[in-house]
Scaffold this motif. Structure first.
Motif, PDB file in Angstrom:
ATOM      1  N   ALA A 177     -32.656   5.214 -55.070  1.00  0.00           N
ATOM      2  CA  ALA A 177     -33.951   5.153 -54.380  1.00  0.00           C
ATOM      3  C   ALA A 177     -34.914   6.206 -54.918  1.00  0.00           C
ATOM      4  O   ALA A 177     -36.097   5.928 -55.108  1.00  0.00           O
ATOM      5  CB  ALA A 177     -33.745   5.320 -52.877  1.00  0.00           C
ATOM      6  N   GLU A 178     -34.425   7.400 -55.199  1.00  0.00           N
ATOM      7  CA  GLU A 178     -35.295   8.467 -55.705  1.00  0.00           C
ATOM      8  C   GLU A 178     -35.877   8.111 -57.078  1.00  0.00           C
ATOM      9  O   GLU A 178     -37.063   8.320 -57.332  1.00  0.00           O
ATOM     10  CB  GLU A 178     -34.512   9.776 -55.790  1.00  0.00           C
ATOM     11  CG  GLU A 178     -35.367  10.969 -56.126  1.00  0.00           C
ATOM     12  CD  GLU A 178     -34.567  12.262 -56.120  1.00  0.00           C
ATOM     13  OE1 GLU A 178     -34.754  13.060 -57.054  1.00  0.00           O
ATOM     14  OE2 GLU A 178     -33.754  12.452 -55.192  1.00  0.00           O
ATOM     15  N   GLY A 179     -35.066   7.548 -57.942  1.00  0.00           N
ATOM     16  CA  GLY A 179     -35.552   7.128 -59.256  1.00  0.00           C
ATOM     17  C   GLY A 179     -36.594   6.024 -59.145  1.00  0.00           C
ATOM     18  O   GLY A 179     -37.598   6.021 -59.853  1.00  0.00           O
ATOM     19  N   ALA A 180     -36.357   5.082 -58.242  1.00  0.00           N
ATOM     20  CA  ALA A 180     -37.313   3.983 -58.038  1.00  0.00           C
ATOM     21  C   ALA A 180     -38.625   4.515 -57.475  1.00  0.00           C
ATOM     22  O   ALA A 180     -39.708   4.087 -57.897  1.00  0.00           O
ATOM     23  CB  ALA A 180     -36.707   2.923 -57.114  1.00  0.00           C
ATOM     24  N   GLN A 181     -38.554   5.464 -56.540  1.00  0.00           N
ATOM     25  CA  GLN A 181     -39.773   6.048 -55.976  1.00  0.00           C
ATOM     26  C   GLN A 181     -40.576   6.769 -57.055  1.00  0.00           C
ATOM     27  O   GLN A 181     -41.806   6.679 -57.081  1.00  0.00           O
ATOM     28  CB  GLN A 181     -39.428   7.015 -54.844  1.00  0.00           C
ATOM     29  CG  GLN A 181     -38.953   6.309 -53.606  1.00  0.00           C
ATOM     30  CD  GLN A 181     -38.405   7.277 -52.568  1.00  0.00           C
ATOM     31  OE1 GLN A 181     -38.067   8.414 -52.852  1.00  0.00           O
ATOM     32  NE2 GLN A 181     -38.313   6.793 -51.338  1.00  0.00           N
ATOM     33  N   GLY A 182     -39.897   7.463 -57.947  1.00  0.00           N
ATOM     34  CA  GLY A 182     -40.588   8.140 -59.050  1.00  0.00           C
ATOM     35  C   GLY A 182     -41.304   7.152 -59.949  1.00  0.00           C
ATOM     36  O   GLY A 182     -42.452   7.369 -60.352  1.00  0.00           O
ATOM     37  N   LEU A 183     -40.644   6.054 -60.270  1.00  0.00           N
ATOM     38  CA  LEU A 183     -41.261   5.021 -61.101  1.00  0.00           C
ATOM     39  C   LEU A 183     -42.500   4.458 -60.422  1.00  0.00           C
ATOM     40  O   LEU A 183     -43.551   4.326 -61.052  1.00  0.00           O
ATOM     41  CB  LEU A 183     -40.247   3.896 -61.358  1.00  0.00           C
ATOM     42  CG  LEU A 183     -40.766   2.739 -62.196  1.00  0.00           C
ATOM     43  CD1 LEU A 183     -39.727   2.314 -63.206  1.00  0.00           C
ATOM     44  CD2 LEU A 183     -41.161   1.568 -61.328  1.00  0.00           C
ATOM     45  N   LEU A 184     -42.420   4.169 -59.130  1.00  0.00           N
ATOM     46  CA  LEU A 184     -43.555   3.601 -58.405  1.00  0.00           C
ATOM     47  C   LEU A 184     -44.717   4.591 -58.326  1.00  0.00           C
ATOM     48  O   LEU A 184     -45.877   4.194 -58.436  1.00  0.00           O
ATOM     49  CB  LEU A 184     -43.120   3.152 -57.017  1.00  0.00           C
ATOM     50  CG  LEU A 184     -42.171   1.948 -57.053  1.00  0.00           C
ATOM     51  CD1 LEU A 184     -41.436   1.803 -55.732  1.00  0.00           C
ATOM     52  CD2 LEU A 184     -42.917   0.677 -57.393  1.00  0.00           C
ATOM     53  N   ALA A 185     -44.418   5.871 -58.163  1.00  0.00           N
ATOM     54  CA  ALA A 185     -45.484   6.886 -58.142  1.00  0.00           C
ATOM     55  C   ALA A 185     -46.189   6.938 -59.496  1.00  0.00           C
ATOM     56  O   ALA A 185     -47.421   7.047 -59.552  1.00  0.00           O
ATOM     57  CB  ALA A 185     -44.902   8.249 -57.782  1.00  0.00           C
ATOM     58  N   ARG A 186     -45.437   6.852 -60.584  1.00  0.00           N
ATOM     59  CA  ARG A 186     -46.047   6.856 -61.930  1.00  0.00           C
ATOM     60  C   ARG A 186     -46.906   5.614 -62.135  1.00  0.00           C
ATOM     61  O   ARG A 186     -47.998   5.695 -62.708  1.00  0.00           O
ATOM     62  CB  ARG A 186     -44.969   6.948 -63.007  1.00  0.00           C
ATOM     63  CG  ARG A 186     -44.298   8.313 -63.089  1.00  0.00           C
ATOM     64  CD  ARG A 186     -43.381   8.446 -64.291  1.00  0.00           C
ATOM     65  NE  ARG A 186     -42.312   7.459 -64.358  1.00  0.00           N
ATOM     66  CZ  ARG A 186     -41.139   7.562 -63.735  1.00  0.00           C
ATOM     67  NH1 ARG A 186     -40.873   8.600 -62.979  1.00  0.00           N
ATOM     68  NH2 ARG A 186     -40.230   6.621 -63.883  1.00  0.00           N
ATOM     69  N   VAL A 187     -46.439   4.463 -61.670  1.00  0.00           N
ATOM     70  CA  VAL A 187     -47.220   3.227 -61.799  1.00  0.00           C
ATOM     71  C   VAL A 187     -48.521   3.359 -61.025  1.00  0.00           C
ATOM     72  O   VAL A 187     -49.598   3.096 -61.556  1.00  0.00           O
ATOM     73  CB  VAL A 187     -46.412   2.001 -61.303  1.00  0.00           C
ATOM     74  CG1 VAL A 187     -47.316   0.785 -61.114  1.00  0.00           C
ATOM     75  CG2 VAL A 187     -45.281   1.675 -62.267  1.00  0.00           C
ATOM     76  N   GLU A 188     -48.439   3.793 -59.767  1.00  0.00           N
ATOM     77  CA  GLU A 188     -49.641   3.871 -58.939  1.00  0.00           C
ATOM     78  C   GLU A 188     -50.658   4.852 -59.522  1.00  0.00           C
ATOM     79  O   GLU A 188     -51.860   4.626 -59.447  1.00  0.00           O
ATOM     80  CB  GLU A 188     -49.300   4.254 -57.502  1.00  0.00           C
ATOM     81  CG  GLU A 188     -50.474   4.081 -56.570  1.00  0.00           C
ATOM     82  CD  GLU A 188     -50.127   4.218 -55.107  1.00  0.00           C
ATOM     83  OE1 GLU A 188     -50.653   3.425 -54.312  1.00  0.00           O
ATOM     84  OE2 GLU A 188     -49.320   5.116 -54.771  1.00  0.00           O
ATOM     85  N   ALA A 189     -50.182   5.916 -60.146  1.00  0.00           N
ATOM     86  CA  ALA A 189     -51.094   6.905 -60.741  1.00  0.00           C
ATOM     87  C   ALA A 189     -51.856   6.335 -61.938  1.00  0.00           C
ATOM     88  O   ALA A 189     -52.913   6.840 -62.298  1.00  0.00           O
ATOM     89  CB  ALA A 189     -50.306   8.141 -61.160  1.00  0.00           C
ATOM     90  N   ARG A 190     -51.323   5.275 -62.556  1.00  0.00           N
ATOM     91  CA  ARG A 190     -51.928   4.730 -63.779  1.00  0.00           C
ATOM     92  C   ARG A 190     -52.717   3.447 -63.594  1.00  0.00           C
ATOM     93  O   ARG A 190     -53.330   2.968 -64.545  1.00  0.00           O
ATOM     94  CB  ARG A 190     -50.831   4.467 -64.810  1.00  0.00           C
ATOM     95  CG  ARG A 190     -50.175   5.716 -65.310  1.00  0.00           C
ATOM     96  CD  ARG A 190     -49.352   5.470 -66.547  1.00  0.00           C
ATOM     97  NE  ARG A 190     -48.576   4.253 -66.502  1.00  0.00           N
ATOM     98  CZ  ARG A 190     -47.284   4.174 -66.752  1.00  0.00           C
ATOM     99  NH1 ARG A 190     -46.600   5.238 -67.051  1.00  0.00           N
ATOM    100  NH2 ARG A 190     -46.660   3.027 -66.708  1.00  0.00           N
TER     101      ARG A 190
END
Length: 168
Positions: free
Chosen positions: A100-113
């Motif tokens: 879950a932590e890895g997936a949350q990190g990926l989603l945060a990077r996507v939303e920032a871009r």
């Protein structure tokens, strides 16, 4: 005949607007591609204020929002991961071998871009809400989707009430 059948399969399994897989493909993935030895993070993503984007900027901008979001996610995931346009402004992301932590990190990077040009000099920063459930071994896909969907709606509700919910 075989070429026509392949073309029809592609039309059924690929969303023509975003290039993501279609909802129908998710059933095929579950029955034919899914490895029951693998754990997956199942994420339901919904664009925040999408109706307002369409109302204020027009449906063509709304389409570009969906296209840019799908393209940004597609560039951010690995080859074995699956991006599905589930309906309207909702996507499902199936991430293999991630917690879950890895997936949350990926989603945060996507939303920032994710930004979408509206006019020559203005952009919309796209925000989204998501919910996640883990899909392991013989877990039922539909039940996992329902859990992730409920969590996504909780996240949306919390944002509207002025709180940032953390999806897990």
């Amino acid at each position: 005949l075989e070429s026509s059948r392949d073309a029809y399969k592609e039309m059924a399994y690929i969303d023509h607007l975003t290039g993501a897989y279609s909802r129908q493909f998710l059933d095929i993935w579950d029955k034919s591609v899914r490895s029951y030895r693998e754990n997956y993070a199942l994420v339901v993503i919904d664009v925040d204020d999408f109706k307002e984007i369409n109302d204020v900027h027009g449906h063509s901008t709304g389409d570009r929002v969906l296209q840019h979001l799908a393209a940004t996610i597609a560039k951010s995931i690995r080859r074995g991961d699956v991006l599905v346009r589930y309906g309207g402004d909702e996507f499902v992301l199936v991430l293999s071998g991630i917690d879950a932590e890895g997936a949350q990190g990926l989603l945060a990077r996507v939303e920032a871009r994710v930004t979408v040009p509206v006019h020559s000099s203005s952009f919309i920063r796209i925000r989204f809400s998501y919910g996640m459930s883990m899909l392991a071994n013989d877990d039922d896909l539909k039940e996992s989707l329902e859990r992730a969907d409920m969590e996504m709606y909780e996240s949306k509700r919390a944002k509207k009430n002025g709180h940032q919910a953390s999806a897990t």
